[in-house]
Enzyme design. Structure first.
Site: not given
Length: 515
Positions: A92, A157, A268
């Site tokens: 990623h 997240d 957030e």
């Protein structure tokens, strides 16, 4: 000639390891025709960013940490070798950080999966933990720990990232203000250093290696196992979103929320730039709420959204609706523009998976992702927001822009992770993530990357007034890295000399050249 010699050395390494252990090397796509190269780049030469495609000359799929140790020990002892090694978790990365051009990529997912949950004590006085192999995904740990009513305290997240990958950076999300990043919640590590040494380290056992590896960008060793602190897991979450049309009020309310850590568990925020981003930002919000915002983005006007969550507490009767109502009365969002839903703890933590599935369906997942992530001091956040909007085109921007506060005192300064310089007594910093998807031409992608470089240069200029630092940093020159690490640079160099003296590890970070 040089390539032929290199391939000979790779074959020799493969032969040596075949004699010593059951390691299996996969032949690189570099040795095949171009057509086959395209068919195999979805492994060691491909990552989520889809910006860099550096093919290795070999891939190691280890069956044990010992095999990684044998490889690095051999390379470290071979004075003729110039081979570099990169560990790849879930792939990623954005800028090819887990790639190794003409080197060797170690695919950490090949390590046997191992998750051992240890429950010690109950409630806040407990010190339960999990021993987890480095290639394990966080979502896998979550599923196993929930069976015991436990869970890690700090998250990212997106949960489909490897344990070793996020710990090599920091691991942040909306819980960071409360418990610090993931690297602040680690009790012990098993690491293979650049010299091939297998070391178990902790704050009290080989502490210099322990702190070096946490946030160390893969420069000092490869994490093969981590001992992660756990806590009692909630069952339900009240998930809330409230909208603002004033940036300063939006920021002040976020700071108010992170000051209520006894009541609020997650904070957030994000920017709503245009109609596409407005609707796209709500993909992960459960549809069963009948959620139809009454807000219509106006031309050239940016809106903001605070997202916060309250967990039910296993050891006390928590009335989630009452807590949310008490908090909401103290916020200054736009009238009537607040929405909430109650979901399971797992569904809340796994919320981005729903967004991923939607993006895959619309063809915006397997595209280039020229992301930019920054840490910005509180004093510079308004100026940084203006800089951001001056360098992008809000009306056509595709992807979310996250903005939310973290607290410096939740970060251990002994780790290799870098935050902006502390301004006076101010404890608040901001995380800003510009998470753009780019389904466009190569020139278009290069333009986006140019925008990122321009924003980064202005925001991190030591002579400027913003004072930001990159998170998941990407630089190509040593002098840029020297500025990035600032007062930590000499310590970083000393740790590199101690644990990877030949600069074998993580070559794509471009911090050190192979000796």
């Amino acid at each position: 000639m040089e390539f032929a010699l290199f391939c000979t050395r790779i074959n020799f390494i493969g032969l040596l390891l075949a004699l010593l252990s059951p390691c299996k090397f996969i032949q690189s796509p570099m040795d095949f025709a171009p057509l086959n190269l395209l068919q195999t780049t979805n492994s060691a030469s491909l990552d989520f960013g889809r910006i860099y495609f550096n093919s290795p000359s070999a891939v190691l799929r280890p069956h044990s940490p010992k095999e990684i140790s044998l490889l690095l020990g051999f390379l470290s002892a071979s004075s003729f070798s110039k081979v570099t090694v990169a560990a790849r978790g879930a792939g990623h990365s954005i800028h090819g950080q887990a790639q190794a051009l003409n080197g060797i990529v170690i695919e950490m997912e090949s390590l046997p999966p191992s998750i051992e949950i240890h429950r010690i004590g109950e409630g806040e006085c407990g010190s339960s933990y999990a021993d987890v192999s480095g290639g394990t995904l966080w979502v896998e740990l979550l599923k196993e720990s929930l069976k015991e009513g436990l869970a890690p305290r700090s998250w990212t997240d997106y949960l489909y990232l490897s344990i070793g990958g996020t710990l090599s950076n920091a691991g942040i999300s909306g819980q960071t203000f409360k418990f610090g990043p993931q690297i602040s919640n680690i009790l012990q590590l098993d690491v293979v250093t650049g010299t091939g040494e297998l070391v178990t380290c902790s704050p009290h056992r080989s502490p210099e290696l322990f702190y070096a590896v946490l946030g160390g960008l893969g420069q000092f060793g490869i994490i093969t196992k981590a001992r992660i602190l756990l806590q009692e897991a909630p069952q339900k979450v009240k998930w809330v979103r409230a909208f603002y049309d004033n940036f300063e009020v939006f920021i002040e309310d976020q700071e108010f929320l992170v000051g209520m850590a006894d009541m609020v568990d997650y904070v957030e925020g994000f920017m709503v730039l245009n109609e596409d981003s407005f609707h796209g930002s709500f993909i992960a919000f459960p549809a069963n709420l009948g959620f139809i915002p009454q807000l219509q983005p106006r031309d050239s006007h940016v809106y903001y959204c605070i997202e916060f969550a309250v967990y039910d507490q296993p050891d006390k009767a928590t009335h989630l609706d009452q807590v949310v109502e008490e908090i909401s009365r103290k916020l200054r969002f736009m009238p009537s523009l607040i929405y909430s839903v109650e979901v399971s703890y797992f569904d809340f933590l796994n919320r981005v998976r729903m967004e991923e599935q939607n993006l895959r369906g619309s063809g915006l997942w397997d595209v280039s992702h020229p992301w930019l992530n920054m840490f910005v001091p509180k004093a510079g956040i308004s100026q940084f927001k203006d800089l951001l909007l001056d360098n992008i085109t809000p009306s056509t921007f595709k992807g979310p822009i996250l903005i939310y506060p973290i607290l410096r005192d939740k970060w251990d300064p002994n780790t290799s992770a870098v935050l902006p310089d502390w301004k006076g007594s101010e404890n608040i910093e901001y995380t800003v993530g510009m998470l753009r998807s780019a389904s466009c031409s190569q020139q278009c992608l290069e333009d986006f990357m140019g925008q990122n470089r321009q924003i980064t240069a202005k925001a991190t200029d030591p002579a400027g007034t913003i004072g930001a630092k990159q998170y998941l940093p990407h630089y190509t020159k040593e002098e840029q890295w020297r500025v990035h690490f600032g007062c930590k640079w000499q310590q970083f160099v000393a740790r590199k000399s101690a644990f990877d003296p030949l600069n074998i590890l993580a070559p794509a970070q471009a911090i050190f050249k192979r000796k």
